[in-house]
Design a protein around this motif. Sequence first.
Motif, short mmCIF file in Angstrom:
data_model
loop_
_atom_site.label_atom_id
_atom_site.label_comp_id
_atom_site.label_asym_id
_atom_site.label_seq_id
_atom_site.Cartn_x
_atom_site.Cartn_y
_atom_site.Cartn_z
N HIS A 159 90.02 72.11 38.13
CA HIS A 159 88.91 72.80 38.77
C HIS A 159 89.34 73.99 39.63
CE1 HIS A 159 86.15 69.86 37.17
NE2 HIS A 159 86.91 68.89 37.63
N LEU A 160 90.08 73.76 40.70
CA LEU A 160 90.40 74.87 41.59
C LEU A 160 91.31 75.92 40.94
CD1 LEU A 160 89.29 72.80 43.73
CD2 LEU A 160 90.74 74.03 45.35
N LEU A 161 92.46 75.49 40.44
CA LEU A 161 93.42 76.45 39.89
C LEU A 161 92.91 77.05 38.59
CD1 LEU A 161 96.72 74.46 40.59
CD2 LEU A 161 95.67 76.27 41.98
N ASN A 162 92.35 76.24 37.75
CA ASN A 162 91.81 76.70 36.47
C ASN A 162 90.77 77.80 36.68
OD1 ASN A 162 89.30 76.13 34.45
ND2 ASN A 162 91.24 75.95 33.38
N CYS A 163 89.96 77.67 37.74
CA CYS A 163 88.92 78.66 38.01
C CYS A 163 89.45 79.87 38.79
CB CYS A 163 87.78 78.01 38.80
SG CYS A 163 86.79 76.84 37.85
N ALA A 164 90.30 79.61 39.78
CA ALA A 164 90.73 80.67 40.68
C ALA A 164 91.49 81.78 39.97
CB ALA A 164 91.58 80.10 41.81
N VAL A 165 92.25 81.44 38.92
CA VAL A 165 93.05 82.47 38.25
C VAL A 165 92.17 83.49 37.51
CG1 VAL A 165 95.14 81.10 38.03
CG2 VAL A 165 93.40 80.98 36.22
N LEU A 166 90.89 83.20 37.35
CA LEU A 166 90.00 84.18 36.74
C LEU A 166 89.97 85.46 37.55
CD1 LEU A 166 88.10 84.14 34.21
CD2 LEU A 166 86.22 83.63 35.78
N GLN A 167 90.29 85.36 38.83
CA GLN A 167 90.27 86.54 39.70
C GLN A 167 91.25 87.62 39.25
OE1 GLN A 167 92.77 87.52 42.14
NE2 GLN A 167 94.24 85.95 41.56
N VAL A 207 101.66 81.26 36.67
CA VAL A 207 101.62 80.22 37.69
C VAL A 207 101.16 78.85 37.18
CG1 VAL A 207 101.34 81.76 39.68
CG2 VAL A 207 99.31 81.01 38.40
N LEU A 208 100.48 78.80 36.04
CA LEU A 208 99.94 77.54 35.53
C LEU A 208 100.67 77.09 34.27
CD1 LEU A 208 96.07 78.12 35.83
CD2 LEU A 208 97.64 77.14 37.53
N ASP A 209 100.89 75.79 34.16
CA ASP A 209 101.48 75.25 32.93
C ASP A 209 100.55 75.47 31.75
OD1 ASP A 209 103.74 74.42 34.25
OD2 ASP A 209 103.01 72.37 34.57
N THR A 210 99.25 75.30 32.01
CA THR A 210 98.24 75.55 30.99
C THR A 210 97.34 76.69 31.46
OG1 THR A 210 98.23 73.19 30.38
CG2 THR A 210 96.38 74.55 29.61
N PRO A 211 97.56 77.90 30.97
CA PRO A 211 96.73 79.03 31.42
C PRO A 211 95.25 78.82 31.09
CG PRO A 211 98.68 79.79 30.25
CD PRO A 211 98.61 78.30 30.04
N THR A 212 94.42 79.52 31.81
CA THR A 212 92.97 79.47 31.60
C THR A 212 92.59 80.45 30.50
OG1 THR A 212 92.53 78.83 33.88
CG2 THR A 212 90.73 79.89 32.67
N THR A 213 91.82 79.99 29.54
CA THR A 213 91.34 80.85 28.46
C THR A 213 89.93 81.32 28.78
OG1 THR A 213 92.65 79.64 26.83
CG2 THR A 213 90.85 80.99 25.99
N ILE A 220 91.37 67.39 40.47
CA ILE A 220 90.62 68.47 41.13
C ILE A 220 91.40 69.78 41.11
CG2 ILE A 220 89.88 69.33 43.39
CD1 ILE A 220 87.82 67.53 42.16
N TRP A 221 92.68 69.72 41.46
CA TRP A 221 93.45 70.95 41.59
C TRP A 221 93.68 71.62 40.24
CZ3 TRP A 221 94.53 73.66 45.86
CH2 TRP A 221 94.32 73.03 47.09
N GLU A 222 94.21 70.86 39.29
CA GLU A 222 94.56 71.46 38.00
C GLU A 222 93.33 71.89 37.22
OE1 GLU A 222 96.75 70.17 33.80
OE2 GLU A 222 96.16 68.66 35.26
#
Length: 261
Positions: free
Chosen positions: A53-61, A199-205, A49-51
């Motif tokens: 869904h939450l973190l993957n989405c939140a960094v879009l901000q 902040v993330l090991d795998t950044p969001t694209t 859930i965290w990796e």
Amino acid sequence: MTVEPTEVEAAAARTIFGPRLDLAHAYAQALATAGVERGLIGPREAERIWERHLLNCAVLQELVPADVELGDVGSGAGLPGIPVAIARPDLTVYLIEPMLRRTTWLREIVTELGLENVEIIRGKAHIVAESGQHFDVVTSRAVAALPTLAEWSMPLVRKDGQLLAIKGDTAQEELVAAAEVLTALGAASSDVVRCGESVLDTPTTAVRIVAGRQGQLPKKKAASAAGKKAPGSGAKSRAGSSGSGSRAGAKRASSSPGRRR
């Protein structure tokens, strides 16, 4: 079932959500329990859930300006809209979702979390566009391939606003495939960006598309809409029925649809 982030995820969550971290924990717990039970996310997703869904989405901000209106198309279980709304209380976030069972969930979780900066619109993107409503930023995740997603979402974007679509390794390929559609829809620029690199090991694209004009329905949909009454007030009344706070309502009232604030 209690869902706790790993040590690395917890550190990232503290950075991203700050003083609203408790809300992120409550949302994660709800996704992993009621969200799975009600078929909003798959049962195997509960452990990540965290990796995922939450973190993957939140960094879009990171790509969203301050104090703007954001429409989240095909919000489903509230992704990415709710994590972004938790991380950024300065935003007014509209969760746009056509399915009743999903909007029922969204109303419940928004009320449970007390998210006063979130409203819900039950409807398809083109129906909301027919009402004349526009947003400074429109987001999505796992909704459709980019050419189709652009046709659905670009009509909702204000001039100089952004469409932000979370994508994976195919982001650049989808952007190339959507080039002709984006030109027809008035895109001023487009690129592939990565969020959360610090902040993330795998950044969001994500694919970022800047609107060169006020969003307009494609000609076929516009012609169809012209023959029937536009449901503008209906879309807004549905948003207002979500149980969200007066702050968001006041923002909406002070900004007429289709006009950049």
